[in-house]
Design a protein around this motif. Structure first.
Motif, PDB file in Angstrom:
ATOM      1  N   LEU A 180    -124.300 -11.815  45.801  1.00  0.00           N
ATOM      2  CA  LEU A 180    -123.434 -11.537  44.654  1.00  0.00           C
ATOM      3  C   LEU A 180    -122.183 -12.410  44.672  1.00  0.00           C
ATOM      4  O   LEU A 180    -121.663 -12.780  43.615  1.00  0.00           O
ATOM      5  N   GLY A 181    -121.711 -12.757  45.866  1.00  0.00           N
ATOM      6  CA  GLY A 181    -120.556 -13.645  45.971  1.00  0.00           C
ATOM      7  C   GLY A 181    -120.835 -15.047  45.485  1.00  0.00           C
ATOM      8  O   GLY A 181    -119.913 -15.768  45.077  1.00  0.00           O
ATOM      9  N   MET A 182    -122.103 -15.452  45.508  1.00  0.00           N
ATOM     10  CA  MET A 182    -122.474 -16.790  45.043  1.00  0.00           C
ATOM     11  C   MET A 182    -122.990 -16.791  43.609  1.00  0.00           C
ATOM     12  O   MET A 182    -123.541 -17.794  43.148  1.00  0.00           O
ATOM     13  N   THR A 183    -122.808 -15.685  42.896  1.00  0.00           N
ATOM     14  CA  THR A 183    -123.257 -15.604  41.505  1.00  0.00           C
ATOM     15  C   THR A 183    -122.535 -16.607  40.615  1.00  0.00           C
ATOM     16  O   THR A 183    -123.113 -17.136  39.654  1.00  0.00           O
ATOM     17  N   ALA A 184    -121.290 -16.891  40.929  1.00  0.00           N
ATOM     18  CA  ALA A 184    -120.480 -17.776  40.084  1.00  0.00           C
ATOM     19  C   ALA A 184    -120.613 -19.250  40.458  1.00  0.00           C
ATOM     20  O   ALA A 184    -119.874 -20.072  39.907  1.00  0.00           O
ATOM     21  N   VAL A 185    -121.521 -19.611  41.350  1.00  0.00           N
ATOM     22  CA  VAL A 185    -121.663 -21.011  41.769  1.00  0.00           C
ATOM     23  C   VAL A 185    -121.986 -21.932  40.594  1.00  0.00           C
ATOM     24  O   VAL A 185    -121.385 -23.013  40.473  1.00  0.00           O
ATOM     25  N   PRO A 186    -122.928 -21.593  39.679  1.00  0.00           N
ATOM     26  CA  PRO A 186    -123.182 -22.513  38.549  1.00  0.00           C
ATOM     27  C   PRO A 186    -121.950 -22.784  37.698  1.00  0.00           C
ATOM     28  O   PRO A 186    -121.745 -23.912  37.236  1.00  0.00           O
ATOM     29  N   PHE A 187    -121.112 -21.787  37.498  1.00  0.00           N
ATOM     30  CA  PHE A 187    -119.920 -21.952  36.672  1.00  0.00           C
ATOM     31  C   PHE A 187    -118.810 -22.675  37.448  1.00  0.00           C
ATOM     32  O   PHE A 187    -118.052 -23.438  36.857  1.00  0.00           O
ATOM     33  N   ALA A 188    -118.733 -22.416  38.761  1.00  0.00           N
ATOM     34  CA  ALA A 188    -117.779 -23.163  39.579  1.00  0.00           C
ATOM     35  C   ALA A 188    -118.175 -24.634  39.666  1.00  0.00           C
ATOM     36  O   ALA A 188    -117.320 -25.523  39.648  1.00  0.00           O
ATOM     37  N   PHE A 189    -119.484 -24.898  39.758  1.00  0.00           N
ATOM     38  CA  PHE A 189    -119.969 -26.280  39.774  1.00  0.00           C
ATOM     39  C   PHE A 189    -119.675 -26.970  38.451  1.00  0.00           C
ATOM     40  O   PHE A 189    -119.325 -28.154  38.412  1.00  0.00           O
ATOM     41  N   LEU A 190    -119.812 -26.229  37.351  1.00  0.00           N
ATOM     42  CA  LEU A 190    -119.531 -26.799  36.036  1.00  0.00           C
ATOM     43  C   LEU A 190    -118.045 -27.097  35.872  1.00  0.00           C
ATOM     44  O   LEU A 190    -117.668 -28.094  35.252  1.00  0.00           O
ATOM     45  N   LYS A 191    -117.205 -26.274  36.455  1.00  0.00           N
ATOM     46  CA  LYS A 191    -115.760 -26.459  36.349  1.00  0.00           C
ATOM     47  C   LYS A 191    -115.281 -27.603  37.233  1.00  0.00           C
ATOM     48  O   LYS A 191    -114.381 -28.359  36.856  1.00  0.00           O
ATOM     49  N   PHE A 192    -115.873 -27.727  38.427  1.00  0.00           N
ATOM     50  CA  PHE A 192    -115.487 -28.788  39.368  1.00  0.00           C
ATOM     51  C   PHE A 192    -116.740 -29.570  39.774  1.00  0.00           C
ATOM     52  O   PHE A 192    -117.258 -29.388  40.887  1.00  0.00           O
ATOM     53  N   PRO A 193    -117.272 -30.429  38.907  1.00  0.00           N
ATOM     54  CA  PRO A 193    -118.527 -31.128  39.227  1.00  0.00           C
ATOM     55  C   PRO A 193    -118.402 -32.121  40.377  1.00  0.00           C
ATOM     56  O   PRO A 193    -119.412 -32.470  41.002  1.00  0.00           O
ATOM     57  N   ILE A 198    -119.188 -27.125  49.720  1.00  0.00           N
ATOM     58  CA  ILE A 198    -118.695 -25.957  50.457  1.00  0.00           C
ATOM     59  C   ILE A 198    -117.532 -25.319  49.714  1.00  0.00           C
ATOM     60  O   ILE A 198    -117.411 -24.088  49.642  1.00  0.00           O
ATOM     61  N   ARG A 199    -116.675 -26.137  49.127  1.00  0.00           N
ATOM     62  CA  ARG A 199    -115.538 -25.591  48.369  1.00  0.00           C
ATOM     63  C   ARG A 199    -116.010 -24.895  47.097  1.00  0.00           C
ATOM     64  O   ARG A 199    -115.384 -23.918  46.662  1.00  0.00           O
ATOM     65  N   ILE A 200    -117.067 -25.378  46.492  1.00  0.00           N
ATOM     66  CA  ILE A 200    -117.609 -24.719  45.309  1.00  0.00           C
ATOM     67  C   ILE A 200    -118.117 -23.327  45.660  1.00  0.00           C
ATOM     68  O   ILE A 200    -117.850 -22.342  44.950  1.00  0.00           O
ATOM     69  N   ILE A 201    -118.832 -23.217  46.773  1.00  0.00           N
ATOM     70  CA  ILE A 201    -119.328 -21.907  47.209  1.00  0.00           C
ATOM     71  C   ILE A 201    -118.161 -20.995  47.584  1.00  0.00           C
ATOM     72  O   ILE A 201    -118.148 -19.803  47.241  1.00  0.00           O
ATOM     73  N   ALA A 202    -117.161 -21.552  48.273  1.00  0.00           N
ATOM     74  CA  ALA A 202    -115.986 -20.749  48.634  1.00  0.00           C
ATOM     75  C   ALA A 202    -115.232 -20.299  47.387  1.00  0.00           C
ATOM     76  O   ALA A 202    -114.740 -19.157  47.322  1.00  0.00           O
TER      77      ALA A 202
END
Length: 299
Positions: A180-193, A198-202
């Motif tokens: 559940l903590g990694m649910t936002a990874v696609p949106f974090a990747f989109l924000k910071f491509p 590791i920082r995207i997952i964090a």
């Protein structure tokens, strides 16, 4: 925003836009389901043809299954590498977020960008590896529990088996927490491509801090209604829209909290004594300045 309000607002956002959103959601979910069925079919075939037990199938000695699992994992990451950011971009646009405008992105440019897909591949692979690392304790304690149960019904074996089952459930809860903590990874990747993986997952863990239970609520609302296959095409898009809207709202909240903290630190660092004097209504000189002034008059 309450979950019921979130679901209602996400349905309003989908009006007149459901067809394209459906293809994005179905491509993402369908790819995952396809490879899951491929793994299940291969495992069933190996169990039927070789006569192995399920535990022997997943044992370290079974190199054939391990190679097939790794190959399936790499193919799944490769298939999802253009789908994940394009799906996140589609639903982010539906949410009204301007991240696509800031990064000069479109769905076609995301799919056709080889460099972005290459980074997306390793991001998805890193998420799978982190999920697998958190799953290892579950398999370890579960295998111990099965061994103690098979060794007999002696009190010592029952004692250890009960504790191993408890540790299995605890490890499974930690795995759910990590997923559940990694649910936002696609949106974090989109924000910071261009950010480190590791920082995207964090950053995804920071977004989902104290927000995991809301995702569980959304799952509890939609998944039971998807038991009937005919309802999946209708509700899958709404589920993706609700989760995307919630994560985008969470990102905005996190940005606001970080902005507030930075500005509050700047205010504290910049003449905090003067600021506290004005806020408390005291216009007199602070005490430490009065003391230093007196010392200057009497060297």
């Amino acid at each position: 925003m309450k979950i019921t309000q979130l679901v209602g607002y996400s349905r309003k956002l989908l009006k007149g836009r459901k067809t394209r959103a459906f293809f994005s959601a179905f491509s993402f979910a369908g790819t995952i389901v396809f490879f899951r069925f491929a793994e299940a079919a291969a495992a069933s075939t190996m169990l039927y043809c070789t006569g192995l037990t399920p535990f022997q199938l997943f044992s370290p000695e079974n190199i054939v299954w391990q190679l097939f699992f790794i190959l399936c994992l790499l193919l799944k990451c490769a298939a999802l590498s253009p789908i994940m950011p394009s799906c996140a971009l589609r639903f982010t646009k539906l949410c009204g977020n301007d991240v696509a405008i800031k990064n000069n992105m479109s769905v076609f440019s995301v799919i056709s960008d080889a460099r972005l897909n290459f980074r997306s591949f390793f991001t998805i692979l890193a998420v799978k590896i982190v999920s697998l690392i958190f799953m290892l304790p579950v398999g370890f304690f579960l295998s111990l529990a099965v061994n103690f149960i098979n060794n007999g019904s002696e009190p010592i074996n029952v004692f250890y088996a009960v504790h191993c089952v408890a540790m299995t459930l605890t490890a499974f809860g930690v795995w759910i927490w990590a997923v559940l903590g990694m649910t936002a990874v696609p949106f974090a990747f989109l924000k910071f491509p261009n950010k480190n993986i590791i920082r995207i997952i964090a950053y995804s863990f920071r977004i989902m801090k104290n927000r995991r239970f809301s995702i569980i609520k959304l799952i509890a609302i939609y998944i039971p209604s998807m038991i009937f296959i005919a309802t999946i095409p209708w509700l899958l898009t709404e589920f993706f829209m609700s989760v995307s809207l919630y994560i985008n709202i969470s990102i905005k909240e996190l940005e606001y909290i970080e902005w507030t903290e930075i500005h509050s630190q700047n205010r504290v660092a910049d003449n905090s004594s003067k600021l506290s004097a004005w806020l408390s209504g005291r216009l007199k000189t602070p005490s430490y300045k009065a003391e230093t002034a007196g010392k200057r008059n009497y060297p």
